[in-house]
Each structure stands twice: as structure tokens, then as C-alpha cells.
Design a protein around this motif. Structure first.
Motif, PDB file in Angstrom:
ATOM      1  N   ALA A 177     -27.309   5.520  19.453  1.00  0.00           N
ATOM      2  CA  ALA A 177     -28.750   5.409  19.691  1.00  0.00           C
ATOM      3  C   ALA A 177     -29.032   4.671  20.993  1.00  0.00           C
ATOM      4  CB  ALA A 177     -29.421   4.689  18.520  1.00  0.00           C
ATOM      5  N   ALA A 178     -28.209   3.661  21.313  1.00  0.00           N
ATOM      6  CA  ALA A 178     -28.394   2.929  22.572  1.00  0.00           C
ATOM      7  C   ALA A 178     -28.131   3.838  23.767  1.00  0.00           C
ATOM      8  CB  ALA A 178     -27.471   1.714  22.608  1.00  0.00           C
ATOM      9  N   VAL A 179     -27.116   4.683  23.669  1.00  0.00           N
ATOM     10  CA  VAL A 179     -26.818   5.615  24.761  1.00  0.00           C
ATOM     11  C   VAL A 179     -27.941   6.640  24.900  1.00  0.00           C
ATOM     12  CG1 VAL A 179     -25.236   7.442  25.516  1.00  0.00           C
ATOM     13  CG2 VAL A 179     -24.331   5.293  24.640  1.00  0.00           C
ATOM     14  N   VAL A 180     -28.447   7.131  23.772  1.00  0.00           N
ATOM     15  CA  VAL A 180     -29.554   8.097  23.818  1.00  0.00           C
ATOM     16  C   VAL A 180     -30.781   7.446  24.451  1.00  0.00           C
ATOM     17  CG1 VAL A 180     -31.174   9.410  22.386  1.00  0.00           C
ATOM     18  CG2 VAL A 180     -28.732   9.514  21.920  1.00  0.00           C
ATOM     19  N   LEU A 181     -31.081   6.209  24.061  1.00  0.00           N
ATOM     20  CA  LEU A 181     -32.218   5.502  24.652  1.00  0.00           C
ATOM     21  C   LEU A 181     -32.031   5.337  26.160  1.00  0.00           C
ATOM     22  CD1 LEU A 181     -34.861   3.857  24.398  1.00  0.00           C
ATOM     23  CD2 LEU A 181     -33.403   1.844  24.095  1.00  0.00           C
ATOM     24  N   SER A 182     -30.837   4.962  26.571  1.00  0.00           N
ATOM     25  CA  SER A 182     -30.571   4.793  28.005  1.00  0.00           C
ATOM     26  C   SER A 182     -30.788   6.094  28.764  1.00  0.00           C
ATOM     27  CB  SER A 182     -29.137   4.308  28.224  1.00  0.00           C
ATOM     28  OG  SER A 182     -28.946   3.070  27.625  1.00  0.00           O
ATOM     29  N   ARG A 183     -30.325   7.184  28.194  1.00  0.00           N
ATOM     30  CA  ARG A 183     -30.495   8.481  28.852  1.00  0.00           C
ATOM     31  C   ARG A 183     -31.958   8.893  28.905  1.00  0.00           C
ATOM     32  NH1 ARG A 183     -25.347  12.049  26.733  1.00  0.00           N
ATOM     33  NH2 ARG A 183     -23.777  10.830  27.836  1.00  0.00           N
ATOM     34  N   LEU A 184     -32.693   8.616  27.827  1.00  0.00           N
ATOM     35  CA  LEU A 184     -34.116   8.957  27.823  1.00  0.00           C
ATOM     36  C   LEU A 184     -34.890   8.149  28.854  1.00  0.00           C
ATOM     37  CD1 LEU A 184     -34.824   9.293  23.997  1.00  0.00           C
ATOM     38  CD2 LEU A 184     -34.741  11.121  25.696  1.00  0.00           C
ATOM     39  N   VAL A 185     -34.585   6.860  28.943  1.00  0.00           N
ATOM     40  CA  VAL A 185     -35.276   6.006  29.920  1.00  0.00           C
ATOM     41  C   VAL A 185     -34.932   6.451  31.341  1.00  0.00           C
ATOM     42  CG1 VAL A 185     -35.399   3.660  30.845  1.00  0.00           C
ATOM     43  CG2 VAL A 185     -35.530   4.039  28.389  1.00  0.00           C
ATOM     44  N   ALA A 186     -33.657   6.742  31.591  1.00  0.00           N
ATOM     45  CA  ALA A 186     -33.251   7.195  32.924  1.00  0.00           C
ATOM     46  C   ALA A 186     -33.898   8.543  33.257  1.00  0.00           C
ATOM     47  CB  ALA A 186     -31.737   7.300  32.999  1.00  0.00           C
ATOM     48  N   GLY A 187     -33.941   9.439  32.287  1.00  0.00           N
ATOM     49  CA  GLY A 187     -34.578  10.733  32.516  1.00  0.00           C
ATOM     50  C   GLY A 187     -36.069  10.608  32.777  1.00  0.00           C
ATOM     51  N   ALA A 188     -36.730   9.733  32.022  1.00  0.00           N
ATOM     52  CA  ALA A 188     -38.156   9.520  32.241  1.00  0.00           C
ATOM     53  C   ALA A 188     -38.407   8.914  33.620  1.00  0.00           C
ATOM     54  CB  ALA A 188     -38.720   8.612  31.146  1.00  0.00           C
ATOM     55  N   GLY A 189     -37.572   7.962  34.006  1.00  0.00           N
ATOM     56  CA  GLY A 189     -37.714   7.362  35.332  1.00  0.00           C
ATOM     57  C   GLY A 189     -37.500   8.380  36.433  1.00  0.00           C
ATOM     58  N   ALA A 190     -36.497   9.216  36.276  1.00  0.00           N
ATOM     59  CA  ALA A 190     -36.242  10.250  37.275  1.00  0.00           C
ATOM     60  C   ALA A 190     -37.396  11.248  37.329  1.00  0.00           C
ATOM     61  CB  ALA A 190     -34.936  10.979  36.958  1.00  0.00           C
ATOM     62  N   GLY A 191     -37.974  11.547  36.167  1.00  0.00           N
ATOM     63  CA  GLY A 191     -39.121  12.455  36.142  1.00  0.00           C
ATOM     64  C   GLY A 191     -40.332  11.878  36.854  1.00  0.00           C
ATOM     65  N   VAL A 192     -40.576  10.589  36.637  1.00  0.00           N
ATOM     66  CA  VAL A 192     -41.709   9.930  37.304  1.00  0.00           C
ATOM     67  C   VAL A 192     -41.489   9.905  38.812  1.00  0.00           C
ATOM     68  CG1 VAL A 192     -42.866   7.713  37.618  1.00  0.00           C
ATOM     69  CG2 VAL A 192     -42.427   8.573  35.324  1.00  0.00           C
ATOM     70  N   VAL A 193     -40.286   9.533  39.230  1.00  0.00           N
ATOM     71  CA  VAL A 193     -39.990   9.489  40.666  1.00  0.00           C
ATOM     72  C   VAL A 193     -40.116  10.887  41.272  1.00  0.00           C
ATOM     73  CG1 VAL A 193     -38.142   9.109  42.349  1.00  0.00           C
ATOM     74  CG2 VAL A 193     -38.590   7.419  40.579  1.00  0.00           C
ATOM     75  N   GLY A 194     -39.610  11.892  40.579  1.00  0.00           N
ATOM     76  CA  GLY A 194     -39.720  13.258  41.080  1.00  0.00           C
ATOM     77  C   GLY A 194     -41.168  13.720  41.181  1.00  0.00           C
ATOM     78  N   ALA A 195     -41.974  13.371  40.181  1.00  0.00           N
ATOM     79  CA  ALA A 195     -43.386  13.762  40.211  1.00  0.00           C
ATOM     80  C   ALA A 195     -44.129  13.068  41.343  1.00  0.00           C
ATOM     81  CB  ALA A 195     -44.039  13.447  38.873  1.00  0.00           C
TER      82      ALA A 195
END
Length: 102
Positions: A70-88
């Protein structure tokens, strides 16, 4: 018994991380205006390095409460969300720069 010799995956992951970090740093410096390179690089480093102390305790708590997966999934979700915000934001800035009247 575990294999005492490293498999090489760690070296590959380290090299991939360093390559991605270097490419990201070079890209933000090359795409920013000359007068703004210093502040842009400082912001990049602050976000890149400064976010670790903020997120690490939360990921640790999730790992204790729900397990390491669950910690790894959370880390990936946070990183993906951050990358999405930066990309947008980058996409919006590029589009608005092209459309802006002179």
C-alpha cells in the motif's frame, strides 16, 4: 537462502534515476528565460528534494498501517499526480504563450 551477490537491478535503477534527474534539470534550464534560470532551478531543487521530508512520514505511516504494498501504491499515485500537475501546467503555459497577443 538469499543470493548474497547483487543482481544488478539496483545499479540499473540508480542509473535510470540519475539520467531522469539530469534530463529534467537540463530541460527546465534550457526552456526557461536566461534571467529566470537561477530561480527556476532553485524551485526545481526545492520541489525535487524538499518534498521528501513532507511525504516520507505519510508513506511510512501507510506502510505501518496497511503494509508495504500500500505504501508503494501510495508513492506511485502521489508521483503520478505530481507529474500530471506539472505536465498540465507546462502544457497550459506553452499553449498560452503561443496564443498570447503581442
Amino acid at each position: 537462502m538469499e543470493n548474497p551477490l547483487p543482481s544488478g537491478r539496483g545499479a540499473f535503477k540508480g542509473a535510470a534515476f540519475l539520467t531522469a534527474a539530469t534530463l529534467a534539470s537540463a530541460a527546465i534550464q534550457l526552456r526557461s528565460a536566461t534571467a529566470l534560470r537561477g530561480p527556476v532551478a532553485a524551485l526545481y531543487v526545492m520541489v525535487f528534494v524538499g518534498s521528501v521530508p513532507l511525504v516520507a512520514p505519510v508513506v511510512g505511516w501507510v506502510g505501518d498501517a496497511l503494509g508495504p504494498r500500500a505504501a508503494v501504491v501510495l508513492s506511485r499515485l502521489v508521483a503520478g499526480a505530481g507529474a500530471g500537475v506539472v505536465g498540465a501546467v507546462a502544457r497550459y503555459a506553452t499553449v498560452s504563450a503561443r496564443v498570447a497577443p503581442r
